[in-house]
Design an enzyme around this catalytic site. Sequence first.
Site, PDB file in Angstrom:
ATOM      1  N   HIS A 195      -9.546   0.985   4.656  1.00  0.00           N
ATOM      2  CA  HIS A 195      -8.298   1.165   5.404  1.00  0.00           C
ATOM      3  C   HIS A 195      -8.562   2.069   6.604  1.00  0.00           C
ATOM      4  O   HIS A 195      -9.366   3.000   6.524  1.00  0.00           O
ATOM      5  CB  HIS A 195      -7.235   1.776   4.485  1.00  0.00           C
ATOM      6  CG  HIS A 195      -5.870   1.730   5.108  1.00  0.00           C
ATOM      7  ND1 HIS A 195      -5.463   2.654   6.036  1.00  0.00           N
ATOM      8  CD2 HIS A 195      -4.847   0.856   4.968  1.00  0.00           C
ATOM      9  CE1 HIS A 195      -4.222   2.344   6.433  1.00  0.00           C
ATOM     10  NE2 HIS A 195      -3.832   1.260   5.794  1.00  0.00           N
TER      11      HIS A 195
ATOM     12  N   GLU B 215      -5.447  -5.159  10.261  1.00  0.00           N
ATOM     13  CA  GLU B 215      -4.437  -4.144  10.541  1.00  0.00           C
ATOM     14  C   GLU B 215      -4.778  -3.425  11.839  1.00  0.00           C
ATOM     15  O   GLU B 215      -5.601  -2.507  11.840  1.00  0.00           O
ATOM     16  CB  GLU B 215      -4.404  -3.104   9.409  1.00  0.00           C
ATOM     17  CG  GLU B 215      -4.008  -3.647   8.064  1.00  0.00           C
ATOM     18  CD  GLU B 215      -3.368  -2.561   7.193  1.00  0.00           C
ATOM     19  OE1 GLU B 215      -2.313  -2.846   6.626  1.00  0.00           O
ATOM     20  OE2 GLU B 215      -3.905  -1.445   7.103  1.00  0.00           O
TER      21      GLU B 215
ATOM     22  N   GLY C  80       2.853  -1.154   4.230  1.00  0.00           N
ATOM     23  CA  GLY C  80       2.994   0.251   3.870  1.00  0.00           C
ATOM     24  C   GLY C  80       4.456   0.580   3.598  1.00  0.00           C
ATOM     25  O   GLY C  80       4.970   0.345   2.500  1.00  0.00           O
ATOM     26  N   GLY C  81       5.124   1.086   4.597  1.00  0.00           N
ATOM     27  CA  GLY C  81       6.495   1.596   4.467  1.00  0.00           C
ATOM     28  C   GLY C  81       7.448   0.690   3.710  1.00  0.00           C
ATOM     29  O   GLY C  81       8.163   1.138   2.809  1.00  0.00           O
TER      30      GLY C  81
ATOM     31  N   ASN D  70       0.874  -1.177   0.000  1.00  0.00           N
ATOM     32  CA  ASN D  70       0.000   0.000   0.000  1.00  0.00           C
ATOM     33  C   ASN D  70       0.910   1.225   0.000  1.00  0.00           C
ATOM     34  O   ASN D  70       1.518   1.539   1.014  1.00  0.00           O
ATOM     35  CB  ASN D  70      -0.894  -0.037   1.253  1.00  0.00           C
ATOM     36  CG  ASN D  70      -1.743   1.225   1.379  1.00  0.00           C
ATOM     37  OD1 ASN D  70      -1.758   2.063   0.476  1.00  0.00           O
ATOM     38  ND2 ASN D  70      -2.431   1.361   2.495  1.00  0.00           N
ATOM     39  N   TRP D  71       0.981   1.873  -1.156  1.00  0.00           N
ATOM     40  CA  TRP D  71       1.888   3.024  -1.272  1.00  0.00           C
ATOM     41  C   TRP D  71       1.332   4.276  -0.600  1.00  0.00           C
ATOM     42  O   TRP D  71       2.015   5.288  -0.517  1.00  0.00           O
ATOM     43  CB  TRP D  71       2.178   3.304  -2.747  1.00  0.00           C
ATOM     44  CG  TRP D  71       3.208   2.379  -3.348  1.00  0.00           C
ATOM     45  CD1 TRP D  71       3.941   1.420  -2.689  1.00  0.00           C
ATOM     46  CD2 TRP D  71       3.646   2.339  -4.707  1.00  0.00           C
ATOM     47  NE1 TRP D  71       4.788   0.789  -3.560  1.00  0.00           N
ATOM     48  CE2 TRP D  71       4.635   1.332  -4.804  1.00  0.00           C
ATOM     49  CE3 TRP D  71       3.289   3.055  -5.861  1.00  0.00           C
ATOM     50  CZ2 TRP D  71       5.277   1.028  -6.009  1.00  0.00           C
ATOM     51  CZ3 TRP D  71       3.926   2.747  -7.058  1.00  0.00           C
ATOM     52  CH2 TRP D  71       4.920   1.753  -7.129  1.00  0.00           C
ATOM     53  N   LYS D  72       0.075   4.221  -0.178  1.00  0.00           N
ATOM     54  CA  LYS D  72      -0.558   5.394   0.441  1.00  0.00           C
ATOM     55  C   LYS D  72      -0.339   6.621  -0.451  1.00  0.00           C
ATOM     56  O   LYS D  72      -0.353   6.498  -1.664  1.00  0.00           O
ATOM     57  CB  LYS D  72      -0.027   5.582   1.860  1.00  0.00           C
ATOM     58  CG  LYS D  72      -0.185   4.292   2.676  1.00  0.00           C
ATOM     59  CD  LYS D  72       0.001   4.459   4.136  1.00  0.00           C
ATOM     60  CE  LYS D  72      -0.251   3.117   4.830  1.00  0.00           C
ATOM     61  NZ  LYS D  72      -0.145   3.168   6.274  1.00  0.00           N
TER      62      LYS D  72
ATOM     63  N   GLU E 188      -7.009   4.439   7.796  1.00  0.00           N
ATOM     64  CA  GLU E 188      -6.807   5.877   7.542  1.00  0.00           C
ATOM     65  C   GLU E 188      -8.031   6.487   6.862  1.00  0.00           C
ATOM     66  O   GLU E 188      -8.365   7.644   7.091  1.00  0.00           O
ATOM     67  CB  GLU E 188      -5.518   6.078   6.717  1.00  0.00           C
ATOM     68  CG  GLU E 188      -4.279   5.827   7.583  1.00  0.00           C
ATOM     69  CD  GLU E 188      -3.062   5.313   6.833  1.00  0.00           C
ATOM     70  OE1 GLU E 188      -3.019   5.421   5.597  1.00  0.00           O
ATOM     71  OE2 GLU E 188      -2.147   4.794   7.512  1.00  0.00           O
TER      72      GLU E 188
ATOM     73  N   SER F  26       3.400  -2.406  10.341  1.00  0.00           N
ATOM     74  CA  SER F  26       4.850  -2.466  10.580  1.00  0.00           C
ATOM     75  C   SER F  26       5.464  -3.815  10.183  1.00  0.00           C
ATOM     76  O   SER F  26       6.348  -4.330  10.859  1.00  0.00           O
ATOM     77  CB  SER F  26       5.170  -2.126  12.039  1.00  0.00           C
ATOM     78  OG  SER F  26       4.767  -0.791  12.327  1.00  0.00           O
TER      79      SER F  26
ATOM     80  N   GLY G 172       2.517   1.983  10.804  1.00  0.00           N
ATOM     81  CA  GLY G 172       3.503   3.052  10.666  1.00  0.00           C
ATOM     82  C   GLY G 172       4.194   3.439  11.968  1.00  0.00           C
ATOM     83  O   GLY G 172       4.855   4.467  12.056  1.00  0.00           O
TER      84      GLY G 172
HETATM   85  P1  13P Z   1       3.098   0.147   7.634  1.00  0.00           P
HETATM   86  O1  13P Z   1       3.568  -1.154   7.005  1.00  0.00           O
HETATM   87  O2  13P Z   1       3.867   1.326   7.162  1.00  0.00           O
HETATM   88  O3  13P Z   1       2.982   0.020   9.118  1.00  0.00           O
HETATM   89  O4  13P Z   1       1.603   0.386   7.075  1.00  0.00           O
HETATM   90  C1  13P Z   1       0.671  -0.613   7.193  1.00  0.00           C
HETATM   91  C2  13P Z   1      -0.520  -0.255   6.397  1.00  0.00           C
HETATM   92  O5  13P Z   1      -1.301   0.615   6.782  1.00  0.00           O
HETATM   93  C3  13P Z   1      -0.757  -0.953   5.127  1.00  0.00           C
HETATM   94  O6  13P Z   1      -2.035  -0.725   4.649  1.00  0.00           O
END
Ligand code: 13P
Length: 267
Positions: free
Chosen positions: A104, A182, A249-250, A11-13, A106, A228, A188
Site C-alpha cells: 500500500h 491506487e 478506505g473511508g 481497507n480499514w487502515k 502508505e 476516494s 483519502g
Molecule cells: P480512500 O477510499 O479513503 O480514498 O482510501 C483508499 C485506499 O487507500 C484503500 O487502500
Amino acid sequence: MANRQRMIAGNWKMYKTRQQAQVFIKELTQTLASANIELAKDGAAQAVLCAPFTALFGLSEALKPLSVGVGAQNMHQANEGAYTGEVSAEMLLDLGCEYVILGHSERRAYFAETDDAVAAKTVVALQKGLVPIVCVGETLEERENDKTSAVIRTQLGAVLQALQDESVQQAVASGAWVIAYEPVWAIGTGKSSSADDAQQVIGLIRSLITETFGQSVGQAVRILYGGSVKPENIATYLAQQDIDGALVGGASLQAASYTALLEQSAR
Ligand code: 13P
C-alpha cells in the site's frame, strides 16, 4: 470476454478496535439484509475486509455467515524470526485471513517499503496460500511529470519478475492474486481519478500481466481501482472493461456505505 468475479475490498487502515469491529458486523448484518444482498449467491461481488492486526482475532468466524472474507494490511516475508513488531503469513492464516494487502502506498511512503520487499512478500503470500492484493500507483508529482506508466512498470515489474519463481507457478496460473491501482493523490482526498484515466492505467497493468504470463492469466487476474471510491462514483469504474472492483478506505468503515458499494457491484 472473461467473467471475473468483482471484488470490493475494504481497507480499514488504523481504524476500529475489536469492539468497534463487532458493532460494524452487527450493522452490516442488518444493512445487507435490508438491501437483500446475499454475498454467497452467483453474481454477487466478493466482499473482503482488511482489518488492523488487533481486530483480526475472531473476525473471520464472525464474518463467515455473511460470506465476507478477511484480510490483513501487511505482513513480513520471513516465516519467523527476530523481526520485532512484524507478523508472518502463517500468523495471518492462523487468524483465518485469506487475503493480505501488500505494498500500500502508505507503507511505501511512511514505512520505507521497497519494490523488492513488496515483490518478496507477494511470493511468500502465494506460497502460503494467501491471496495478495498488491497495490501500485503514482504520486501527484509523478503524474504531473508524465511518469505514471513508468512508475507502474517499475512497481509492477518487480512483482511480475518475482512471480516467475518456480514455487508459485501454480498459484500464479490460477489467477488467485489481485492488483490494486491506487493513485496516491486520490487516496483519502476526495479527488478520485476519472474512470477513463483509471481504465487506461489498469489496461496497461493487464497488458503487462498478459505479456509476462499469457492471455489466460492476464484475463483471470482481478484488478481493482482505489482512491476516494464512494457509493456515488463506483458505477463509473465498474463500467470500465478492465476494472473488477475497488479497494476502499473511508467508505468501507461504515456498514451502510460498504453495503451500498456491494449493492452496486452485483452483476
Ligand atoms: P480512500 O477510499 O479513503 O480514498 O482510501 C483508499 C485506499 O487507500 C484503500 O487502500
